[in-house]
Write a protein that holds these residues in place. Structure first.
Motif, mmCIF file in Angstrom:
data_model
loop_
_atom_site.group_PDB
_atom_site.id
_atom_site.type_symbol
_atom_site.label_atom_id
_atom_site.label_comp_id
_atom_site.label_asym_id
_atom_site.label_seq_id
_atom_site.Cartn_x
_atom_site.Cartn_y
_atom_site.Cartn_z
ATOM 1 N N PHE A 1 -8.045 -61.206 -18.669
ATOM 2 C CA PHE A 1 -7.836 -62.132 -19.781
ATOM 3 C C PHE A 1 -7.516 -63.538 -19.282
ATOM 4 N N LEU A 2 -7.041 -63.637 -18.042
ATOM 5 C CA LEU A 2 -6.657 -64.930 -17.478
ATOM 6 C C LEU A 2 -7.824 -65.650 -16.822
ATOM 7 N N SER A 3 -9.003 -65.074 -16.919
ATOM 8 C CA SER A 3 -10.164 -65.641 -16.232
ATOM 9 C C SER A 3 -10.449 -67.102 -16.576
ATOM 10 N N PRO A 4 -10.386 -67.513 -17.849
ATOM 11 C CA PRO A 4 -10.658 -68.936 -18.140
ATOM 12 C C PRO A 4 -9.753 -69.886 -17.357
ATOM 13 N N LEU A 5 -8.476 -69.516 -17.232
ATOM 14 C CA LEU A 5 -7.566 -70.344 -16.449
ATOM 15 C C LEU A 5 -7.856 -70.219 -14.957
ATOM 16 N N TYR A 6 -8.268 -69.032 -14.551
ATOM 17 C CA TYR A 6 -8.556 -68.811 -13.135
ATOM 18 C C TYR A 6 -9.790 -69.595 -12.685
#
Length: 696
Positions: A262-267
């Protein structure tokens, strides 16, 4: 604005009560027993090590007439009881008079009345260490290993409870709060939100600073922490949802745990392990806002809601989800805590579909959440069937569906998903010791040998575990036993774990790791209800309960937290010493030279604590004594690949102390060459960097 009014001042004490000798007797006996308790702790290595490093223990004991050998940790001379009792007596009198002056000014009852009241209600909590001493002595005299172990495990909890009760007795008098407001709204006021958001921000900054400092100083292991960042890197670079620590197989063979995706966009914006740590700390802190809303709905008091939300942020079981006792600073299971808390809050707000979605997302954090989501759904269904206005069929259907979904997903994970990707039973089945190594064996042993299971559930370790979870929440969940029962299945399972780490009896594995994560949302849901019960009973009880939960969370943190709240953070001899962590170590400074030697196109074998720095390379393999399939490439390299070995000689568990200890060089087949030995100015070896010679 905060809407909870101050309580009306109690009636003045009668003259006969004001001058009774009982308060002074309680004060004297409390000081005497507290001094006895502290003398026992400061004169015993096993007990004192739970509070101080050896060097700090030696200084404290020396100031009180004792003597501790700094090198061996042996007690040469016990702390002198008269010195300790005298010190506590002076401190008690100063605090009693000054605190009573403040309370008397606020209540208008007069200093003498407040002195008598606090001496009686406050120092009565100092009798608790006396009870602990009785248990300890009884264990020694009776030769009861059970009682002795219980005393060792609970020494810090007894100290924390004594301190919390003493402090909250004064606070509840000097600053009484409670009572339901006259407003019908269940939403906290603007000022309350601002204060809660400020507390969330402070927690996030402090936790992130510590986690980043550990990362910068190479104190974070790869396994169970930085490998999750490797999952994201590999997934978005065409290598699959895997870490090569797991022999290169898809991580679904360990856990169907995908919440960190779920944190991929920030990653994508900042591909770094530090970004994951920041998100985890912020997510855990955001759970306090759900606690705020849950408590306001139960109590109609902004102050009590704020107290429980702040107690959540101060609770050491939460801190160890952010940074475990072994230095692991990121696990996706932590993301499930705020998801479940907000799921419960949405259900209580009547947003059933939103709640179900949040619970579904919590399952992505780890399958362990099934053990609370299933009974939670059953609880909601039962409540809906007994609704005051007649059965609420829609909510009952949703509750039954949530319960069935939780059970079904758990069975699917254990019996189908993990075996399909792993080719074997779940790896964590081995954590149940003599109960068995597979789910079937564990179930069979539990049925055939119920006495073994009961023995584990009634052990001192279980008693400590229950108290360690309940005390930071002010014991409030006990007032809502029905809600607390939702946590029974996961608690029962955790009490059976035998995750061996060589810890002393005073430092059990849980709740200092991550296994208790599913319990926390249920505890605070029950605690919010418990505060509501106190408000219904009478305002004075609510005031004492609110201050006690805040005091208990802070007092427990003093003994257990690794952050600024805890003694360890300020102890220069502790592994968690803040000033040491926040300063760049020489080991970290020298690692910059190592990084410049290894190109990102290489396949790198590295030891644990430097492993997180190589996860963005072509391949990042574990270099340790544990056998991995990737070890084959040490002797049978893939053609056309560039290979390096990076050995951190100074990491906590290093078995390599010099070049002579390197197995690849002992074999001396000419395949590997020493590219660089990184030392400091004194010649101390820090890193060994090997490079594989190209095939001729």
């Amino acid at each position: 604005p905060i809407s909870s009014p101050l309580l009306e001042s109690p009636m003045p004490a009668t003259p006969s009560r004001r001058y009774l000798p009982l308060p002074w007797l309680v004060l004297v006996v409390g000081v005497a027993l507290q001094a006895m308790f502290l003398q026992t702790v400061l004169s015993d290595r096993t007990l004192a090590s739970q509070w101080f490093s050896t060097s700090t223990w030696s200084e404290v004991a020396g100031a009180l007439g004792g003597m501790v050998d700094d090198e061996s940790g042996e007690v040469r001379r016990e702390v002198r009881y008269p010195a300790l009792a005298g010190f506590l007596a002076v401190v008690s009198l100063v605090l009693l008079v000054s605190g009573s002056m403040v309370a008397g000014h606020r209540t208008g009852r007069g200093v003498r009345v407040e002195v008598s009241d606090w001496a009686l209600r406050g120092w009565a909590w100092w009798l608790l260490p006396g009870a602990w001493e009785l248990v300890r002595v009884a264990g020694v005299l009776a030769g009861s290993a059970w009682l002795e172990e219980l005393a060792i495990r609970t020494v810090s909890l007894v100290g924390a409870m004594s301190l919390a009760g003493w402090l909250s007795a004064w606070l509840a008098t000097a600053w009484p709060v409670g009572g339901r407001s006259l407003e019908a709204t269940v939403s906290p006021g603007r000022r309350t939100w601002v204060m809660a958001l400020a507390a969330v921000a402070v927690y996030t900054v402090c936790a992130t600073a510590i986690n980043w400092a550990r990362y910068n100083n190479l104190l974070i292991p790869h396994g169970d922490s930085a490998m999750y960042e490797e999952h994201l890197w590999n997934t978005w670079h065409g290598k699959g949802f895997r870490s090569y620590l797991d022999d290169g197989r898809l991580f679904l063979g360990e856990h169907p745990q995908v919440a960190h995706l779920f944190l991929s966009p920030l990653y994508w914006i900042w591909p770094s392990h530090r970004m994951l740590e920041l998100c985890e700390s912020a997510a855990l802190a955001a759970g306090a806002l759900a606690v705020l809303r849950l408590t306001k709905r139960e109590t109609r008091s902004d102050v009590l809601a704020l107290f429980l939300a702040m107690a959540y942020l101060l609770a050491f079981p939460l801190h160890f989800l952010d940074i475990a006792i072994d230095g692991k600073t990121f696990r996706p299971i932590s993301l499930g805590v705020p998801l479940l808390l907000w799921g419960i809050e949405r259900w209580e707000s009547g947003r059933v579909k939103t709640a179900a979605l949040l619970l579904l997302l919590a399952l992505a954090a780890k399958e362990d959440f099934c053990l609370v989501i299933a009974p939670l759904g059953a609880c909601w269904a039962w409540r809906a069937s007994r609704a005051a206005g007649g059965p609420d069929r829609l909510r009952r259907a949703w509750g039954i569906g949530i319960a069935a979904g939780g059970v079904g997903w758990l069975l699917l994970v254990l019996l189908v998903v993990i075996p399909a990707f792993r080719g074997d039973v779940p790896h964590y089945a081995q954590y149940f010791g003599e109960l068995g190594g597979t789910p079937a064996a564990i179930l069979g042993t539990s049925i055939q040998r119920p006495g073994l299971v009961l023995a584990k559930w009634s052990s001192p370790r279980t008693a400590f575990y229950a108290l360690a979870l309940l005390l930071p929440v002010g014991m409030l969940p006990l007032a809502r036993a029905g809600r607390l029962a939702v946590a029974a299945p996961v608690f029962a399972m955790l009490c059976l774990l035998e995750f061996s780490t060589g810890d002393s009896p005073g430092q059990p594995v849980v709740p200092f790791h991550h296994f208790h994560a599913p319990l926390l949302p249920i505890l605070y849901w029950a605690a919010a209800g418990g505060l509501g019960r106190l408000v219904d009973r009478n305002p004075a009880s609510a005031s004492r309960g609110g201050w006690f939960v805040l005091s208990a969370a802070a007092a427990c943190g003093l003994f257990f937290s690794a952050g600024p709240l805890g003694l360890a953070f300020w102890d220069s001899g502790s592994d968690h010493h803040g000033a040491t962590l926040l300063k760049t170590s020489r080991r970290a400074e020298l690692f910059a030279e190592v990084e410049s030697l290894v190109p990102v196109t290489a396949r790198v074998f590295s030891t644990d604590f430097v492993h997180p720095r190589f996860t963005h390379h072509a391949r990042s393999y574990d270099y340790s004594k544990y056998h991995r399939h990737s070890d084959a490439e040490l002797t049978e390299p893939v053609a056309g690949q560039d290979y390096y070995i990076v050995i951190d000689v100074q990491h906590p568990y290093s078995t390599v102390q010099s070049v002579d200890d390197v197995l690849e060089l002992k074999q001396d087949d000419g395949s590997w060459e020493v590219l660089r030995l990184v030392t400091d100015d004194s010649g101390t070896l820090y890193y060994i960097v090997l490079h594989r010679r190209p095939a001729s």
